[in-house]
Design a protein around this motif. Structure first.
Motif, mmCIF file in Angstrom:
data_model
loop_
_atom_site.group_PDB
_atom_site.id
_atom_site.type_symbol
_atom_site.label_atom_id
_atom_site.label_comp_id
_atom_site.label_asym_id
_atom_site.label_seq_id
_atom_site.Cartn_x
_atom_site.Cartn_y
_atom_site.Cartn_z
ATOM 1 N N UNK A 88 -20.304 -0.617 21.615
ATOM 2 C CA UNK A 88 -20.287 -2.030 21.964
ATOM 3 C C UNK A 88 -18.947 -2.372 22.598
ATOM 4 N N UNK A 89 -19.020 -3.230 23.611
ATOM 5 C CA UNK A 89 -17.819 -3.733 24.272
ATOM 6 C C UNK A 89 -17.718 -5.235 24.017
ATOM 7 N N UNK A 99 -26.311 -6.608 24.000
ATOM 8 C CA UNK A 99 -25.706 -6.709 22.672
ATOM 9 C C UNK A 99 -24.199 -6.849 22.663
ATOM 10 N N UNK A 100 -23.523 -6.633 23.801
ATOM 11 C CA UNK A 100 -22.077 -6.851 23.846
ATOM 12 C C UNK A 100 -21.775 -8.297 23.478
ATOM 13 N N UNK A 157 -18.984 -17.869 20.795
ATOM 14 C CA UNK A 157 -19.316 -16.467 21.022
ATOM 15 C C UNK A 157 -20.762 -16.380 21.503
ATOM 16 N N UNK A 158 -20.942 -15.598 22.554
ATOM 17 C CA UNK A 158 -22.273 -15.338 23.102
ATOM 18 C C UNK A 158 -22.550 -13.843 22.994
ATOM 19 N N UNK A 198 -14.194 -13.436 34.276
ATOM 20 C CA UNK A 198 -14.831 -12.467 33.385
ATOM 21 C C UNK A 198 -13.806 -11.376 33.110
ATOM 22 N N UNK A 199 -13.546 -11.134 31.819
ATOM 23 C CA UNK A 199 -12.506 -10.180 31.446
ATOM 24 C C UNK A 199 -12.914 -9.358 30.232
ATOM 25 N N UNK A 200 -12.422 -8.120 30.142
ATOM 26 C CA UNK A 200 -12.670 -7.336 28.933
ATOM 27 C C UNK A 200 -11.734 -7.782 27.811
#
Length: 132
Positions: free
Chosen positions: A1-2, A44-45, A61-62, A116-118
């Motif tokens: 998972x990320x 699922x991330x 949180x999404x 959008x970022x990790x």
């Protein structure tokens, strides 16, 4: 998972707007690096939802509910589908994030213009605790 973070101006599309839909397409990303991050998202991330603009806070949180697909109406770009997971009990302000030394390498602090970022697992856990 990320783990990820998406940003939105609340006047354009807020967490409350998203909660009202429960699930929605995340599109309109017009930066190649941010688009590539969308393409890495997997089912699922978990994804922090950050209000940019005046508020500057992580508010919810999404979860990725559909992996990358061509953006409707503009197939040169990418979209994903996100589903509401939960609202944070305590929104986490940008000032709080900057004050936490363990978050100093968070990409949002270094590439603040990306939508959008990790987020690393360790940083995700720290932020989750801060928001609880």
């Amino acid at each position: 998972m990320k783990y990820w973070m998406v940003k939105s101006e609340p006047g354009s599309y807020s967490w409350d707007d998203f909660v009202g839909k429960n699930e929605d397409i995340w599109d309109g990303v017009r930066n190649y690096q941010a688009r590539n991050f969308l393409r890495e998202m997997q089912l699922g991330d978990l994804v922090f939802f950050y209000h940019s603009g005046k508020e500057k806070a992580i508010v919810g949180i999404a979860e990725v509910s559909q992996e990358q697909f061509p953006e409707p109406g503009n197939e040169d770009w990418t979209a994903v589908k996100l589903k509401v997971k939960r609202t944070l009990k305590n929104p986490i302000s940008l000032a709080e994030i900057k004050a936490e030394d363990r978050l100093s390498s968070l990409p949002m602090l270094k590439q603040s213009r990306l939508s959008v970022l990790p987020v690393g697992k360790e940083e995700f856990d720290i932020l989750l605790k801060m928001g609880s």
